[in-house]
Write a protein that holds these residues in place. Sequence first.
Motif, PDB file in Angstrom:
ATOM      1  N   TYR A 164       0.821  -1.208   0.000  1.00 57.68           N
ATOM      2  CA  TYR A 164       0.000   0.000   0.000  1.00 57.68           C
ATOM      3  C   TYR A 164       0.861   1.267   0.000  1.00 57.68           C
ATOM      4  N   PRO A 165       1.600   1.561  -1.069  1.00 55.49           N
ATOM      5  CA  PRO A 165       2.325   2.831  -1.106  1.00 55.49           C
ATOM      6  C   PRO A 165       1.358   4.010  -1.043  1.00 55.49           C
ATOM      7  N   ASP A 166       1.830   5.109  -0.486  1.00 55.94           N
ATOM      8  CA  ASP A 166       1.021   6.318  -0.382  1.00 55.94           C
ATOM      9  C   ASP A 166       0.980   7.009  -1.746  1.00 55.94           C
ATOM     10  N   PRO A 167      -0.197   7.219  -2.333  1.00 60.55           N
ATOM     11  CA  PRO A 167      -0.245   7.861  -3.658  1.00 60.55           C
ATOM     12  C   PRO A 167       0.272   9.287  -3.670  1.00 60.55           C
ATOM     13  N   ARG A 168       0.395   9.920  -2.491  1.00 55.64           N
ATOM     14  CA  ARG A 168       0.939  11.279  -2.437  1.00 55.64           C
ATOM     15  C   ARG A 168       2.450  11.289  -2.177  1.00 55.64           C
ATOM     16  N   GLN A 222      -3.665  -4.857  -2.562  1.00 56.74           N
ATOM     17  CA  GLN A 222      -3.314  -3.470  -2.792  1.00 56.74           C
ATOM     18  C   GLN A 222      -4.628  -2.695  -2.765  1.00 56.74           C
ATOM     19  N   ALA A 223      -4.559  -1.392  -2.840  1.00 58.74           N
ATOM     20  CA  ALA A 223      -5.769  -0.573  -2.823  1.00 58.74           C
ATOM     21  C   ALA A 223      -6.061  -0.073  -4.229  1.00 58.74           C
ATOM     22  N   ALA A 224      -7.320  -0.181  -4.634  1.00 56.74           N
ATOM     23  CA  ALA A 224      -7.723   0.396  -5.917  1.00 56.74           C
ATOM     24  C   ALA A 224      -7.841   1.911  -5.834  1.00 56.74           C
ATOM     25  N   GLY A 225      -7.985   2.441  -4.622  1.00 60.32           N
ATOM     26  CA  GLY A 225      -8.094   3.880  -4.383  1.00 60.32           C
ATOM     27  C   GLY A 225      -7.501   4.211  -3.029  1.00 60.32           C
ATOM     28  N   PRO A 226      -8.207   4.983  -2.209  1.00 63.70           N
ATOM     29  CA  PRO A 226      -7.661   5.344  -0.894  1.00 63.70           C
ATOM     30  C   PRO A 226      -7.738   4.190   0.099  1.00 63.70           C
ATOM     31  N   VAL A 227      -6.898   4.279   1.143  1.00 61.80           N
ATOM     32  CA  VAL A 227      -7.022   3.401   2.299  1.00 61.80           C
ATOM     33  C   VAL A 227      -7.770   4.172   3.382  1.00 61.80           C
ATOM     34  N   ASN A 228      -7.849   3.599   4.579  1.00 56.56           N
ATOM     35  CA  ASN A 228      -8.608   4.255   5.648  1.00 56.56           C
ATOM     36  C   ASN A 228      -7.790   4.506   6.904  1.00 56.56           C
ATOM     37  N   TRP A 229      -6.475   4.179   6.864  1.00 60.60           N
ATOM     38  CA  TRP A 229      -5.711   4.172   8.103  1.00 60.60           C
ATOM     39  C   TRP A 229      -4.610   5.229   8.154  1.00 60.60           C
ATOM     40  N   ARG A 230      -4.459   6.039   7.114  1.00 65.46           N
ATOM     41  CA  ARG A 230      -3.524   7.161   7.200  1.00 65.46           C
ATOM     42  C   ARG A 230      -4.233   8.375   7.814  1.00 65.46           C
ATOM     43  N   GLY A 231      -3.470   9.335   8.257  1.00 69.04           N
ATOM     44  CA  GLY A 231      -4.080  10.534   8.807  1.00 69.04           C
ATOM     45  C   GLY A 231      -4.974  11.233   7.813  1.00 69.04           C
ATOM     46  N   VAL A 232      -4.514  11.303   6.558  1.00 70.00           N
ATOM     47  CA  VAL A 232      -5.316  11.801   5.437  1.00 70.00           C
ATOM     48  C   VAL A 232      -5.213  10.740   4.344  1.00 70.00           C
ATOM     49  N   ALA A 245     -15.109  -0.979  10.245  1.00 75.42           N
ATOM     50  CA  ALA A 245     -13.956  -0.099  10.414  1.00 75.42           C
ATOM     51  C   ALA A 245     -13.307   0.292   9.096  1.00 75.42           C
ATOM     52  N   GLU A 246     -13.554  -0.481   8.018  1.00 75.69           N
ATOM     53  CA  GLU A 246     -12.874  -0.214   6.750  1.00 75.69           C
ATOM     54  C   GLU A 246     -13.840   0.225   5.648  1.00 75.69           C
ATOM     55  N   LYS A 247     -14.940   0.878   6.030  1.00 73.55           N
ATOM     56  CA  LYS A 247     -15.903   1.311   5.018  1.00 73.55           C
ATOM     57  C   LYS A 247     -15.373   2.432   4.139  1.00 73.55           C
ATOM     58  N   PHE A 248     -14.296   3.097   4.567  1.00 72.25           N
ATOM     59  CA  PHE A 248     -13.691   4.124   3.724  1.00 72.25           C
ATOM     60  C   PHE A 248     -12.419   3.629   3.045  1.00 72.25           C
ATOM     61  N   HIS A 249     -12.100   2.330   3.209  1.00 75.09           N
ATOM     62  CA  HIS A 249     -11.036   1.703   2.431  1.00 75.09           C
ATOM     63  C   HIS A 249     -11.630   1.305   1.088  1.00 75.09           C
ATOM     64  N   SER A 250     -10.957   1.656   0.013  1.00 73.71           N
ATOM     65  CA  SER A 250     -11.514   1.464  -1.326  1.00 73.71           C
ATOM     66  C   SER A 250     -11.687  -0.012  -1.662  1.00 73.71           C
TER      67      SER A 250
END
Length: 655
Positions: free
Chosen positions: A274-278, A306-316, A352-357
């Motif tokens: 899960y690399p940070d896209p930013r 891997q994530a198709a979009g954002p994860v849910n566990w970073r600060g942003v 807990a992971e509803k905002f994980h893509s």
Amino acid sequence: MPDLSAATDGRILYGGDYNPEQWPEETWPEDVRLMKAAGVNSVTLGVFSWARLEPRPGERDFGWLDRLMDLMHENGIGVVLATPTSSPPPWMGHLHPDTLPVTEDGRTEWWGGRQHFSHSSATYRRHAAAITEDLAARYGAHPALTMWHINNEYCTYDWSDEAAARFRGWLQDRYGTLDDLNEAWGTAFWSQGYGEWAEIHTPRQPHYLKNPSQVLDFKRFTSDMLLECYAAERDIVRRATPHIPVTTNFMPLWAGQDAWRWAEEEDVVSVDLYPDPRDPLGAQNGALVQDMTRSQARGPWMLMEQAAGPVNWRGVNHPKPRGLNRLWSLQAVARGADAVCYFQWRQSRQGAEKFHSGMVSHAGEEGRTYQEVRQLGAELARIGPEVTGSHTPNDIAILHDWHAWWAGAQDGRLSHEVDYPAVLRAWHRGLWEAHHTTDFAHPEHDLSAYKLVVVPQLYALTDAAIDNLLGYVRGGGTLVSGFLTGVADQDDRVRAGGMDARLRDLFGIRVLHEWWPLDAGEQVECGGFRGTLWSEEIDPDEGAEVEAAYKGGELDGLPAVLHKGGAWYLSTLPEPDAMRDLLARIAAGAGARPVLEGLPDRVEAVRRGELLFVLNHGRDAVTVEVPGVSRDLLTGATVQDELTLGRYGVAVLQP
């Protein structure tokens, strides 16, 4: 034993974790329709389903899983069937508190999350074996089954009384006698001598610093206990299905597992990435994990998550820009992945992971995420027959060892600014930015096939590892090492002189007087570049050549970089551009060349088998010179002499 090829059948596996128990059953046919449209050929079922499969102790509810297995088979989608043992159901902790892990300060970790199990609990192991036996018996002959996935992201530490009892047994097996344990742990310090095995506990919270050798052994013990849990379930499914490969998923550079040892126990080596896209170095961090995983697998490997979009566990939690998911997925294939999978298929609406893509996001079929997933599936299907199973050795190896990491990460070290994973990334970055592809290796592995061996930092080394490095250089190899290497032995006993004498002689160091760690942000001038993080007061011997010397301060004129024959030593961490240039020069001198010369910045070229992958990690279009005439498997276009790649563009060239 079977390997990944038993599951791929000439295809790149594509799909991810499928958690249909979170959705009404009428959703399942729609999921299958979308999967087939996206080219999904593999799903992982059952990872977190223990409470559904065993709602009460001893009861079994397999009907829903029967229907899912049949549904997948009817639609040509293979199943990686997971044992659900990473998240025991609430009844287990309620009825059997001994199954719950305990923190180092004595707090119980309760159910309500995941990974809430004690690896040392006999009760947990008994229940885990029972559900695994029943899964193997029921689905071992099912035609949808392509692979077994044991547990999930093993990462549990436990300081409980039961763990302490197992720790004592582990120590007795390792040392035999208390005298040998006391010698290995240096218990003459601070009156820590043990007279009875019962006096030994897990290294719980003390008044002041813990015994670092005890902590080192506790980390070894934890890795071994988790491996025992894995092996017990693996052996159950192997007995039922010896032809089906077995895996579990590593987390990248997680400190809790000796993944070299674990990889030897797996049929397929898998990793979650899960690399940070930013992160401007996200692609390099991904390449490091991919290189390490391929090296552990000694060939093709599986990108389990891997994530198709954002994860849910970073600060942003930022989404992936358009095209980045495709780029990073194809980077994994270039570096050896024969499976590209995600957590998860459909984005959860609760929990807990509803905002994980997911591959299908909350936006649904019309959303950009699913549309990109669909495009990638078609491309993977196109290149799969040409790439799966292939492997390309590299000329450069980076040495890495979990035991050296564990030993060097003690609380009472010289600088908490020195973070081993960050040092490892800095050295890999230098080679990556110089356009070199690399393997990873253990310091006791056979290194003779490599033209250059790089040691970013190996604080603790066994005598066998040191002899291996010496033999490699004497055999004509080029070795380059960073600071804090060879300081201690396998028991974290500092070697005489602050570095093993054989290594000092190898590198041309007569005396290592003092270590001079640098403060955060502090730099030292080194004659043409700046050093960061660390410096050392070294006297070279007569046979050494000083490549760069410190300028100013207490170390003025002393060597920052020196070498003796084919052995180089860096007593500081050069700033990134200097590290890249120095490693590129040393590699060229050793006869190691990039896959393509003269590449633009942020362009990566990787050879896998006969295929050449060219990846643009930048947002601007680039033109790349490529040899001869080839065909781009992604587009079907003929490429001659040069190639233009747009933002996040990729070409897969076949001669």
